[in-house]
Design a protein around this motif. Sequence first.
Motif, mmCIF file in Angstrom:
data_model
loop_
_atom_site.group_PDB
_atom_site.id
_atom_site.type_symbol
_atom_site.label_atom_id
_atom_site.label_comp_id
_atom_site.label_asym_id
_atom_site.label_seq_id
_atom_site.Cartn_x
_atom_site.Cartn_y
_atom_site.Cartn_z
ATOM 1 N N VAL A 1 0.764 -1.347 -0.262
ATOM 2 C CA VAL A 1 -0.242 0.440 -0.588
ATOM 3 C C VAL A 1 0.783 1.283 -0.075
ATOM 4 O O VAL A 1 0.246 2.340 -0.654
ATOM 5 C CB VAL A 1 -1.327 -0.330 0.993
ATOM 6 N N GLN A 2 1.829 0.971 1.225
ATOM 7 C CA GLN A 2 2.561 1.877 0.945
ATOM 8 C C GLN A 2 3.754 2.185 -0.482
ATOM 9 O O GLN A 2 4.050 3.395 -1.052
ATOM 10 C CB GLN A 2 4.038 2.277 1.768
ATOM 11 N N LEU A 3 3.864 1.376 -1.411
ATOM 12 C CA LEU A 3 4.508 1.394 -2.434
ATOM 13 C C LEU A 3 3.766 2.073 -3.259
ATOM 14 O O LEU A 3 4.120 3.114 -4.365
ATOM 15 C CB LEU A 3 4.838 -0.030 -2.744
ATOM 16 N N SER A 4 2.283 1.256 -3.583
ATOM 17 C CA SER A 4 1.439 1.745 -4.184
ATOM 18 C C SER A 4 1.036 3.140 -4.437
ATOM 19 O O SER A 4 0.646 4.036 -5.331
ATOM 20 C CB SER A 4 0.004 1.341 -4.138
ATOM 21 N N LYS A 5 1.820 4.517 -3.435
ATOM 22 C CA LYS A 5 1.298 6.141 -3.194
ATOM 23 C C LYS A 5 2.827 6.318 -4.136
ATOM 24 O O LYS A 5 2.361 7.600 -4.168
ATOM 25 C CB LYS A 5 1.663 6.606 -1.676
ATOM 26 N N THR A 6 3.403 5.645 -4.009
ATOM 27 C CA THR A 6 4.198 6.518 -5.151
ATOM 28 C C THR A 6 4.901 6.572 -6.311
ATOM 29 O O THR A 6 3.710 5.878 -7.377
ATOM 30 C CB THR A 6 6.392 5.761 -4.880
ATOM 31 N N VAL B 1 3.566 1.028 -11.950
ATOM 32 C CA VAL B 1 3.107 -0.606 -11.906
ATOM 33 C C VAL B 1 1.698 -1.458 -11.571
ATOM 34 O O VAL B 1 1.346 -2.170 -12.371
ATOM 35 C CB VAL B 1 4.409 -1.543 -11.124
ATOM 36 N N ILE B 2 1.351 -0.557 -11.022
ATOM 37 C CA ILE B 2 -0.579 -0.825 -10.614
ATOM 38 C C ILE B 2 -0.614 -0.684 -11.906
ATOM 39 O O ILE B 2 -1.847 -1.991 -12.335
ATOM 40 C CB ILE B 2 -1.362 -0.278 -9.001
ATOM 41 N N THR B 3 -1.053 0.070 -12.710
ATOM 42 C CA THR B 3 -1.745 0.369 -14.052
ATOM 43 C C THR B 3 -1.439 -0.620 -14.843
ATOM 44 O O THR B 3 -2.043 -1.172 -15.493
ATOM 45 C CB THR B 3 -1.656 2.206 -14.200
ATOM 46 N N GLN C 1 -3.265 -3.962 -13.953
ATOM 47 C CA GLN C 1 -4.240 -4.136 -14.190
ATOM 48 C C GLN C 1 -4.540 -3.789 -15.156
ATOM 49 O O GLN C 1 -5.454 -4.732 -15.666
ATOM 50 C CB GLN C 1 -4.922 -2.386 -13.458
ATOM 51 N N LYS C 2 -3.908 -3.593 -16.675
ATOM 52 C CA LYS C 2 -4.054 -3.875 -17.794
ATOM 53 C C LYS C 2 -3.615 -5.051 -17.969
ATOM 54 O O LYS C 2 -4.731 -5.222 -19.145
ATOM 55 C CB LYS C 2 -3.671 -2.267 -18.827
ATOM 56 N N ARG C 3 -2.413 -5.291 -17.846
ATOM 57 C CA ARG C 3 -2.357 -6.753 -18.941
ATOM 58 C C ARG C 3 -2.464 -8.464 -18.444
ATOM 59 O O ARG C 3 -2.766 -9.019 -18.435
ATOM 60 C CB ARG C 3 -0.992 -6.243 -18.985
ATOM 61 N N VAL C 4 -2.209 -7.344 -16.108
ATOM 62 C CA VAL C 4 -2.647 -8.774 -16.048
ATOM 63 C C VAL C 4 -4.013 -9.568 -15.706
ATOM 64 O O VAL C 4 -4.508 -10.375 -15.403
ATOM 65 C CB VAL C 4 -1.875 -9.086 -14.965
ATOM 66 N N LEU C 5 -4.885 -8.656 -14.759
ATOM 67 C CA LEU C 5 -6.095 -8.473 -14.111
ATOM 68 C C LEU C 5 -6.893 -8.748 -14.995
ATOM 69 O O LEU C 5 -6.915 -8.155 -16.389
ATOM 70 C CB LEU C 5 -6.120 -8.118 -13.581
ATOM 71 N N PRO C 6 -8.392 -9.249 -15.043
ATOM 72 C CA PRO C 6 -9.694 -9.507 -15.397
ATOM 73 C C PRO C 6 -9.474 -8.090 -15.630
ATOM 74 O O PRO C 6 -9.709 -7.385 -14.422
ATOM 75 C CB PRO C 6 -10.168 -10.501 -15.244
ATOM 76 N N GLN C 7 -10.255 -7.567 -16.243
ATOM 77 C CA GLN C 7 -10.971 -6.446 -16.636
ATOM 78 C C GLN C 7 -12.325 -6.004 -15.470
ATOM 79 O O GLN C 7 -12.710 -4.611 -15.084
ATOM 80 C CB GLN C 7 -11.467 -6.298 -18.359
ATOM 81 N N LYS C 8 -12.980 -7.005 -15.016
ATOM 82 C CA LYS C 8 -13.753 -6.917 -14.197
ATOM 83 C C LYS C 8 -14.422 -7.597 -13.455
ATOM 84 O O LYS C 8 -13.884 -9.139 -13.596
ATOM 85 C CB LYS C 8 -15.223 -6.757 -15.337
ATOM 86 N N VAL C 9 -13.965 -7.690 -11.760
ATOM 87 C CA VAL C 9 -14.182 -8.525 -11.367
ATOM 88 C C VAL C 9 -14.798 -8.306 -10.066
ATOM 89 O O VAL C 9 -15.448 -7.094 -9.533
ATOM 90 C CB VAL C 9 -12.451 -8.287 -9.925
#
Length: 124
Positions: A22-27, A33-35, A38-46
């Motif tokens: 969570v702390q890393l995602s604030k940088t 990295v998170i975006t 989310q675009k490549r690995v995770l499914p579009q809709k959970v």
Amino acid sequence: IAIETAWHVALFATCYRYRPLVQLSKTDIGQRVITTIQKRVLPQKVTSWTLPKNNFFSCQRTVVAASEWFFFNKAIGIPLWPTKVLLAGWMNSKIEEDMEHPNGNVFRRLSTISTRRRSTEKKE
């Protein structure tokens, strides 16, 4: 076993207390990295996550800590395994060295100290 137990408990406690992902995602780098993930690995809709009806799992912080623990255990724990094995071997050799020395055995030293105390107490 003690080294592994200490590793897992300390890692989970650290993840629960400090929430490193969570702390890393604030940088800025973390956001990129998170975006990307989310675009490549995770499914579009959970749609939904199903968790057991248990107080331990109902706490959002515990779920995040468990996820972070899993991530760090796989990312850091696997490469760290040889180091833990070497540490266990080193500790074993130190214990064997202490057992070979006549004054090196901790238990023998403690019993000698308590025997000396008893003998001085009886003299007084």
